[in-house]
Each structure stands twice: as structure tokens, then as C-alpha cells.
Enzyme design. Structure first.
Site, PDB file in Angstrom:
ATOM      1  N   HIS A 216     -33.334  25.489 -16.705  1.00 34.31           N
ATOM      2  CA  HIS A 216     -33.280  26.094 -15.616  1.00 34.31           C
ATOM      3  C   HIS A 216     -33.441  25.273 -14.212  1.00 34.31           C
ATOM      4  O   HIS A 216     -34.246  24.229 -14.240  1.00 34.31           O
ATOM      5  CB  HIS A 216     -34.145  27.352 -15.362  1.00 34.31           C
ATOM      6  CG  HIS A 216     -34.116  28.412 -16.394  1.00 34.31           C
ATOM      7  ND1 HIS A 216     -35.246  28.991 -16.769  1.00 34.31           N
ATOM      8  CD2 HIS A 216     -33.053  28.943 -16.721  1.00 34.31           C
ATOM      9  CE1 HIS A 216     -34.768  30.134 -17.733  1.00 34.31           C
ATOM     10  NE2 HIS A 216     -33.371  29.953 -17.793  1.00 34.31           N
TER      11      HIS A 216
ATOM     12  N   GLU B 191     -29.505  34.023 -15.492  1.00 34.51           N
ATOM     13  CA  GLU B 191     -30.915  33.802 -15.906  1.00 34.51           C
ATOM     14  C   GLU B 191     -31.964  34.117 -14.729  1.00 34.51           C
ATOM     15  O   GLU B 191     -32.867  33.647 -14.658  1.00 34.51           O
ATOM     16  CB  GLU B 191     -31.019  32.244 -16.279  1.00 34.51           C
ATOM     17  CG  GLU B 191     -30.200  31.990 -17.507  1.00 34.51           C
ATOM     18  CD  GLU B 191     -30.984  32.420 -18.845  1.00 34.51           C
ATOM     19  OE1 GLU B 191     -32.453  32.144 -18.857  1.00 34.51           O
ATOM     20  OE2 GLU B 191     -30.342  32.984 -19.620  1.00 34.51           O
TER      21      GLU B 191
ATOM     22  N   CYS C 229     -42.293  29.415 -13.102  1.00 33.10           N
ATOM     23  CA  CYS C 229     -41.654  30.309 -13.920  1.00 33.10           C
ATOM     24  C   CYS C 229     -42.495  31.802 -13.708  1.00 33.10           C
ATOM     25  O   CYS C 229     -41.961  32.866 -14.160  1.00 33.10           O
ATOM     26  CB  CYS C 229     -41.757  29.668 -15.364  1.00 33.10           C
ATOM     27  SG  CYS C 229     -40.677  28.456 -15.813  1.00 33.10           S
TER      28      CYS C 229
END
Length: 458
Positions: A261, A186, A380
Site C-alpha cells: 500500500h 484498498e 494501518c
């Protein structure tokens, strides 16, 4: 102001961090596609405002640039991805493909329209030249295989990165890891570099949620997106050795609470690690390993669960904030507006962070509500790339923020973006024409050439 182009070219001298934010794409919508992302699922089906979302992101970029931080921009992906739908057996014109997908496979249509590439923390993992054996900046695009809507991104992401970081004397590009659950990657959302400063050697903290073979305890509610094996493979690609790396397992309770995450529960910069009590499965082991390998003392800033619960951390994205270095050695924390509106979180920021024995001396609040409602905060939205002056000078395209670029991009958004996009609008064939027209103009504006499939197909 701090300017990336004013940096010295020598490694270790005046290297700065450039935050490359993702431009929100014209198809920004609330489809609730991200498993384990509480905000994404909560707002599924809401009417989105792509224009407002893009302008909110641009305003954050411009404000940080004006405050003296080096800031870059990355373009969005080509959406709707009609080529993906055609691979699934839908045929005919774009209008035919969208209509058939909307009727027969609406989930596939939503995946083909996702604007999730705005969250560039997932775009790639980056190793700066100060840590690489060959003295180059290394990039590995994340395979993002855990989500259908995101696994469509890596090929275009790789082209974008190679177009911007094009000079092989300064930049090295690796292929994404094979798209298999055993190597689920990721990107930088599960990677933090800690050390003295951006130009000095650092230690890379890779955080994973599970191992590929089920040898360690796994979350009970949500599937962990990052595997240990993927983190280790990226570290090998970049030539990082054992002394430069720490591999830590994320706390399964955090993942089950919606921490999909690690950057939703911890953020690091320089020697500072701001983290929640439940960030890591073995908190003390992680701190001990970092202290043993870091070139200067670690400054841990721990937020206990009694001050901020896991639910509050997820709801406000306190830890999905940008932690930025200032010339005087202090740091600034850029938090989403939701933090200011949550009493316990705001009190913690005042009492534990600002008043604590750590370099964080300022909190800046930014409104990124359109992104937050889809499950992504300030951290993000950016990919961190430490660059020397020579490396900055070697960048291709017009991607470093200036007042002029901000004005041009804001005008571009206002010309091309809708201010309303409902789920049923994803089948509108005019959305394809609008998006491709906008992206074609964008690549000219950013001077990046033909990076999109529709431009390369002739």
C-alpha cells in the site's frame, strides 16, 4: 486537550481530524495470508497473543487522546466467519464446520479467522464535508477483493460505518465498488488528503499500482492491489472534480519490495508529504501536480534511498506512521518501535525530519509489535475522518476515546481475549463462543446496536 466536540460547526472553522483505530479482534493470529506483505509472510505460523495485541492498540489510542488528539475506535469483525465456511460447503454445528475446514481446507479456515479488520486504513475512503459538493462527509467501504481473508469484510464494515455515522444530514454512504480485479480498492491506505487545514478545501492524492487493462508497467514480483480505475470511481462517487484530485502510480520497484500500500512508503498531513524516493513512478510529476492544485504551498519531505533503503522502509514501517497536527502549527510523527531500533532509520528521523525545514518537530515511539509482525504499523491501524463540531455531535454510539472508555475496553479485552493463539487453535469450537460473547458485550459497551451477522440473524 483538543476535543472533537469542542469544534465549531461551521465548515472551515476548527474542524479536527479524528483517528478511528480498529480494535484488534479476539482471533488475532499469524496466518501469513497477505500476498506481498513481507512481515505477514515472515511471521506465518507464529503463536500470537490477541490480548497483548488489543491492549497495545488501545494504549496507543489512549496515549494520543491524552496528548490532545481526537481519537475514536472501530469494532472488529465477527470471526471466525463460519457463515463463509458454510458457503464453501461445510455443514453441521460450528464445531463440525471448523473441524472439517481444518482437515480439508486449512487455508480457508485461516481466512475465516483473520483479524485483519484491525487495519482500518483499509476500511474505507473518506472525503470530508469541506471538499464535498453536498457539504457532507462521504464514505466508500473498500472492496478489498485482492485478498480472500479481507474481501469478507466490506458488508460488515459498511454496517459499522452507517451505525456510527448515521445522520444523513451530515454523512453520505456509498456501496463498495464491484469486487473485480479491474476495480480493486484498498481504501484510505492508498489515499491522502493534502491542504491548508482540515476545514479548508484540500487536494486528494490517490495512488494506484496498476491500471485495469495493462497499459502501464506493472510490478514483476507482486500483484499491485489498487487500480487506477478504482481510485477514479471512488473520486466520482464522492463528487470530487479534476481540480481536487491527483492520480499517481506507485513505483513498481517499491511494490516488489513489499510496499503493498502507498501508506507503507508515504504519509501526508496538511501541506506536508513525507515520502521515500521510490514512492511514486514519476516523482516530479506528482509533486508538480500537487503544487499546481493545492491551495497552499506543498512541503515535500523526501527521504532518499541512500539514507533509507526500500528494505529498511518496509522492515521498520517508517512511513506507516501517523503524522498529526498540533495547535501551534507543528506536527508530531508517531512511529513504531522498530524505527528506533534501526540505526539508519533513526538517524534519518533525527537528521532529515526533526532538523529539516518542515513542521515535524516531534517523534513519538509506540509499541505495536503484535500488529507489526502481522504487517501493519500505526498508520494501518487508523481511519482518518475530518469532522466539524456539528458532525462530531451527530456521531452515534460511544466511540470517541475518553479515560472511561479506555478503562472499559481494556477491561473487556482482559476478560475475553486469550494470551496465546496458535494456528491449530483456530479449529477450537470454543473460540467461536468466546468471540461471539465478547462481540455481543462490545456492541453494548459501544452502544452500536446489532451490527454483527449473528446479532441480526435472530
Amino acid at each position: 486537550m483538543i476535543s472533537a466536540r469542542d469544534s465549531d460547526s461551521a465548515v472551515g472553522v476548527n474542524v479536527c481530524e479524528v483517528n478511528f483505530d480498529g480494535l484488534v479482534g479476539p482471533t488475532h493470529n499469524y496466518s501469513g495470508l497477505a500476498a506481498g506483505n513481507v512481515a505477514s509472510r515472515r511471521h506465518a505460523g507464529w503463536v500470537a497473543n490477541p490480548r497483548e495485541a488489543a491492549l497495545q492498540g488501545l494504549e496507543k489510542m489512549h496515549a494520543l487522546y491524552r496528548a490532545g488528539y481526537a481519537q475514536g475506535v472501530l469494532p472488529p469483525q465477527q470471526r471466525p466467519d463460519t457463515a463463509f465456511l458454510r458457503r464453501l460447503g461445510f455443514a453441521g454445528s460450528d464445531a463440525d464446520v471448523l473441524a472439517a475446514a481444518a482437515q480439508r481446507a486449512p487455508a480457508m479456515l485461516r481466512a475465516a479467522c483473520s483479524a485483519s479488520s484491525m487495519w482500518t486504513a483499509n476500511a474505507a475512503t473518506v472525503t470530508p464535508s469541506a471538499d464535498a459538493r453536498d457539504g457532507r462527509v462521504h464514505f466508500t467501504p473498500a472492496n478489498l477483493q485482492s485478498g480472500l481473508h479481507r474481501c469478507l469484510e466490506p458488508a460488515t464494515t459498511g454496517r459499522m460505518l452507517r451505525a456510527i455515522f448515521a445522520d444523513p444530514a451530515h454523512f453520505a454512504h456509498h456501496a463498495p465498488l464491484p469486487a473485480t480485479p479491474a476495480l480493486a480498492d484498498e481504501g484510505a491506505a492508498n489515499h491522502t488528503r493534502l491542504g491548508a487545514d482540515y476545514g479548508a478545501p484540500g487536494v486528494h492524492l490517490f495512488v494506484y499500482g496498476r491500471d485495469a487493462f495493462g497499459l502501464e508497467p506493472a510490478p514483476a514480483r507482486f500483484t499491485a492491489r489498487q487500480t487506477r480505475e478504482a481510485s477514479e470511481a471512488v473520486a466520482r462517487q464522492h463528487g470530487l472534480n479534476e481540480a481536487q484530485t491527483v492520480f499517481a502510480r506507485q513505483h513498481p520497484d517499491a511494490i516488489d519490495a513489499g510496499v503493498f500500500h502507498n501508506d507503507v512508503i508515504a504519509v501526508g498531513n496538511g501541506p506536508v508529504l513525507l515520502y521515500h524516493e521510490y514512492a511514486f513512478a514519476d516523482e516530479q510529476a506528482v509533486l508538480d501536480a500537487l503544487r499546481a492544485k493545492m491551495p497552499e504551498p506543498l512541503i515535500p519531505v523526501r527521504v532518499p534511498a541512500e539514507a533509507v533503503s526500500l528494505d529498511a522502509a518496509v522492515a521498520t514501517y517508517l512511513f506507516n506512521s501517523q503524522l498529526l497536527s498540533n495547535p501551534d502549527g507543528s506536527m508530531t510523527l508517531v512511529v513504531p518501535g522498530e524505527c528506533q531500533h534501526h540505526e539508519a532509520v533513526w538517524r534519518t528521523l533525527q537528521d532529515l525530519v526533526l532538523a529539516g525545514a518542515n513542521p515535524i518537530g516531534e517523534v513519538i515511539v509506540k509499541d505495536v509489535k503484535q500488529s507489526m509482525q502481522n504487517g501493519g504499523g500505526p498508520a494501518c491501524l487508523r481511519l482518518r475522518v475530518a469532522l466539524s463540531g456539528a458532525e462530531c455531535a451527530a456521531l452515534s454510539g460511544r466511540v470517541l476515546m475518553t479515560d472511561e472508555l479506555y478503562a472499559a475496553l481494556a477491561g473487556w479485552v482482559k476478560r475475553h481475549y486469550r494470551d496465546r493463539l496458535a494456528p491449530e487453535d483456530l479449529a477450537d469450537p470454543q473460540l467461536v463462543a468466546e468471540s461471539l460473547t465478547a462481540l455481543d458485550e462490545l456492541t453494548t459497551l459501544l452502544q452500536l446496536g446489532a451490527i454483527y451477522p449473528f446479532q441480526r440473524s435472530g
